[in-house]
Design a protein around this motif. Structure first.
Motif: not given
Length: 296
Positions: A166-193
Motif C-alpha cells: 500500500i505505501e508505494p501506491l500512496a507515495a505515487r498518489l501523493a505526488a499527483g496531489h502535491s501541496r506545498e504545505d504537505v511537502q513542507q511538513r514532510l520535510a520537517e519530519m525528515i529534519g526531525i528524523m
C-alpha cells in the motif's frame, strides 16, 4: 486495588503503567478450584500465570479506560497468545470472579472483543473464543497483541508485506496531489528524523517516522488508503520504535525519506513509488521478507 489492576500490566512496561509488576501475578493462580464446574461443562481458567507475562503492553486504544479497558486487554492478550484457544467457553460469572470486576464490566469487555472478532456470543451456547480466521487482524489492538505474543514473527512479516503493497501506491498518489504545505511538513519530519539520528534518539525518530508515513496515506485523495493510516501507524509503533516496521533508524532510511519528498515535490509519481520501495527494503532482513522490485 483489584486483582485486574495487579494482573494487567507486566514488566514489558513497568515505568509508566502505574500498576503492579509481574511478581504480583503469582498471587492469582488461574488453576485454582480446577475441579469446579461452570454449568456448561467448560474448563476452568487453566492458563498458567507465567505465560501471562509474555505480553504486557497496554495498547493506545484501551489506555485510560479503567477496569473495562484493562479487562479487554488482558482477555485479548490471552486469546491472541493462545492461552485461551479457539472454541474455548468464556463464562461471564467466572471472569467476574477471577478478575474481581462487575458483570457490567465483563459484559462490555466481551462486547468489545466480539467487535474485534475474537469471541462470539450466541443464545444457549454462550460466549466462545473464535478461530484466528475470524479475527479482525487489522484492528490496532490485535496488531499490538500479536506483536508481543508468540505470533510476533508472523505479525512482523505480514505488516511488512502489507506496507509493501500500500505505501508505494500512496507515495505515487501523493505526488499527483502535491501541496506545498504537505511537502513542507514532510520535510520537517525528515529534519526531525535526521536530528534524532545524530542524537541517537530512537523514540523521536519513530514519532516523526509515523507522522511521515501517515501523512502520505492521508494526502493521496484515496479515502480507503487514508483509512489504512492507523494500520501503518500500528506497524511502526508496536515496539515503541521502527523496529517492528520495515525501516529502522539509519542514514539510509533518512536518505530514502528525502528522495520520496523530492519526487513528490517534482510531481513524479513513478519516482516517489520507487523511492518508497527502496525505503521498505533498506535492510537485508527485510529483503528476505519482501523481494526487491524487478527491473523490466
Amino acid at each position: 486495588m483489584s486483582t485486574l489492576a495487579h494482573t494487567t500490566m507486566t514488566s514489558a512496561r513497568p515505568v509508566d503503567s502505574g500498576i503492579a509488576g509481574q511478581g504480583d501475578l503469582d498471587r492469582y493462580p488461574y488453576a485454582e478450584n480446577s475441579g469446579s464446574s461452570t454449568g456448561l461443562g467448560t474448563q476452568t481458567w487453566e492458563a498458567a500465570e507465567p505465560d501471562m507475562g509474555r505480553v504486557g503492553r497496554r495498547p493506545a486504544g484501551n489506555r485510560g479506560r479503567g477496569l473495562h479497558g484493562q479487562l479487554v486487554q488482558q482477555l485479548g492478550q490471552m486469546i491472541v497468545s493462545g492461552d485461551l484457544g479457539a472454541d474455548r467457553p468464556l463464562v461471564p460469572e467466572e471472569i467476574g470472579q477471577r478478575f474481581e470486576v462487575s458483570r457490567t464490566v465483563v459484559r462490555e469487555s466481551l462486547r468489545v472483543l466480539e467487535a474485534k472478532g475474537l469471541v462470539s456470543a450466541r443464545p444457549n451456547v454462550g460466549t466462545r473464543v473464535r478461530p484466528v480466521s475470524d479475527w479482525n487482524l487489522l484492528d490496532p489492538d490485535i496488531i499490538e497483541w500479536r506483536a508481543f505474543g508468540p505470533q510476533r514473527d508472523d505479525q512482523r512479516r505480514e505488516l511488512c508485506e502489507l506496507r509493501w503493497m500500500i505505501e508505494p501506491l500512496a507515495a505515487r498518489l501523493a505526488a499527483g496531489h502535491s501541496r506545498e504545505d504537505v511537502q513542507q511538513r514532510l520535510a520537517e519530519m525528515i529534519g526531525i528524523m535526521s536530528q534524532a539520528l545524530t542524537q541517537g534518539d530512537s523514540m523521536t525518530f519513530s514519532r516523526a517516522d509515523v507522522e511521515f508515513h501517515m501523512l502520505l496515506l492521508q494526502v493521496g485523495g484515496n479515502r480507503m488508503l487514508e483509512h489504512l493510516a492507523g494500520i501503518v501507524a500500528s506497524a511502526l509503533q508496536v515496539s515503541g520504535g521502527s523496529v517492528m516496521g520495515c525501516d529502522r533508524l539509519s542514514e539510509a532510511a533518512v536518505a530514502h525519506h528525502s528522495r520520496i519528498v523530492e519526487a513528490i515535490g517534482a510531481g513524479d509519481g513513478a519516482a516517489a513509488e520507487a523511492a518508497m520501495r527502496q525505503l521498505l527494503t533498506v535492510h537485508p532482513e527485510v529483503e528476505r521478507v519482501v523481494p526487491a522490485p524487478r527491473e523490466h
